[in-house]
Design a protein around this motif. Sequence first.
Motif, PDB file in Angstrom:
ATOM      1  N   PRO A   1      36.186  48.396  84.714  1.00 58.14           N
ATOM      2  CA  PRO A   1      36.504  49.740  84.216  1.00 58.14           C
ATOM      3  C   PRO A   1      36.621  50.735  85.362  1.00 58.14           C
TER       4      PRO A   1
ATOM      5  N   SER B   1      40.314  49.727  81.938  1.00 55.31           N
ATOM      6  CA  SER B   1      39.824  48.556  82.669  1.00 55.31           C
ATOM      7  C   SER B   1      40.982  47.720  83.203  1.00 55.31           C
TER       8      SER B   1
ATOM      9  N   GLN C   1      42.142  44.124  84.098  1.00 61.22           N
ATOM     10  CA  GLN C   1      41.832  42.727  83.795  1.00 61.22           C
ATOM     11  C   GLN C   1      42.369  41.883  84.936  1.00 61.22           C
TER      12      GLN C   1
ATOM     13  N   GLY D   1      43.894  48.204  80.457  1.00 65.03           N
ATOM     14  CA  GLY D   1      43.540  48.668  79.125  1.00 65.03           C
ATOM     15  C   GLY D   1      43.702  50.175  78.990  1.00 65.03           C
TER      16      GLY D   1
ATOM     17  N   SER E   1      37.039  42.152  83.635  1.00 65.22           N
ATOM     18  CA  SER E   1      37.575  43.495  83.410  1.00 65.22           C
ATOM     19  C   SER E   1      36.746  44.496  84.197  1.00 65.22           C
TER      20      SER E   1
ATOM     21  N   THR F   1      38.931  51.497  76.771  1.00 67.73           N
ATOM     22  CA  THR F   1      38.296  50.501  77.644  1.00 67.73           C
ATOM     23  C   THR F   1      37.942  51.086  78.999  1.00 67.73           C
TER      24      THR F   1
END
Length: 412
Positions: free
Chosen positions: A331, A307, A309, A300, A329, A304
């Motif tokens: 971060p 992050s 995923q 992301g 996710s 985000t």
Amino acid sequence: MRCAPTAGAALVLCAATAGLLSAQGSPEPAEPPPRFASWDEVNVLAHGLLQLGNGLREHVERTRGQLGALERRLGACGAACEERAASAAPPHGPLSPVSRGEAAPETLRNLQSQLKAQNSRIELLFQKVAQQQRHLEKQHLRIQNLQSQVGLLAPMQVGHRMAKPARRKRLPKMSQLVGPVHNTSHLKRLPRDCQELFEEGERQSGLFQIQPQGSLPFLVNCKMTPDGGWTIIQRRQDGSVDFNQPWEAYKDGFGDPQGEFWLGLEKVHLILGDRDSHLAVQLQDWEGNAESLQFPVRLGGEDTAYSLQLTAPVANKLGATTVTPSGLSLPFSTWDQDHDLRRDKNCAKSLSGGWWFGSCSHSNLNGQYFRSIPRQRQQRKKGIFWKTWRGRYYPLQATTMLIQPTVAEAAS
């Protein structure tokens, strides 16, 4: 100056005043060569001079009061001083009435004239101190005026750039490249990533210019393999670069692309975009053993916290405590921006470096670099580790991280 003998208090006061006046008349030392003073030094100097002026003025006023009191006491002495002078005469030589009557008043007049001379000199010194104090007060007002003007200019300067947290040293940047860049002379459109460069026929690994969609061109390290082109985003090998950096450094990138470096979260996000991609992790221990891992990811944007995923199996390996069927996710966290899954601890601050921390105990490839394995267990956990391979308390010797968009998407 010389002082006539009199009472003990008068002698002490005379000596102190003589010292003060002799110090005033001594030649001034040669001035040192001029230099530029810092802002703090100017403030401290002005404040110190003001305090010195006030102290000198108080001392002069106190000395004047003491001299005045002594002069009044001597004036009131009169006949009493005359009788004491007569009684202090030597027994073998009686004084004549004239000498006995004039000796004490003459001594008193001499002492009074000396005190008046001292008083006039102290008055002159007081006037000079007062003049210097007025000058210092004007200088202090000018300094305050300049400070207020600088304070008004500061917000204008801040408005030209993003507000950033204060830090003691300049953030590291990606160093200038000294090696060859293979496609700088190409006049056609730059490739989006190393995989697109591979598809155009490039088979040589090295430094290339790329231009992801919506981005300015930048340089990357490409590794060409039989199955495609990979972009190197991280490398640790000798501890030459400090990876314990704040958020902005991890966002922009730092280090030497030909040695140890971190490409930058924003650049990685621009390369991957919203595409399904693969992240490859290559590990090496101090015995020469190597391990290579590869798993699907998405990354992301900054909204985000960059992050990752991840699918469920990979998320478990990275320390995810709760994993949904669609994955998790994770971060990115640094010591100045804590986004990890631990509510009771800042993993980046407790360990070292920035990383996608699920918890503080599963992996950290940006930890502290140890050139030998520390004896203390508490110190070893701050190093570079991958728990599912060599364990949390084994600091690795070298790591490399590479990304590649899914080949099927890249070819479409």
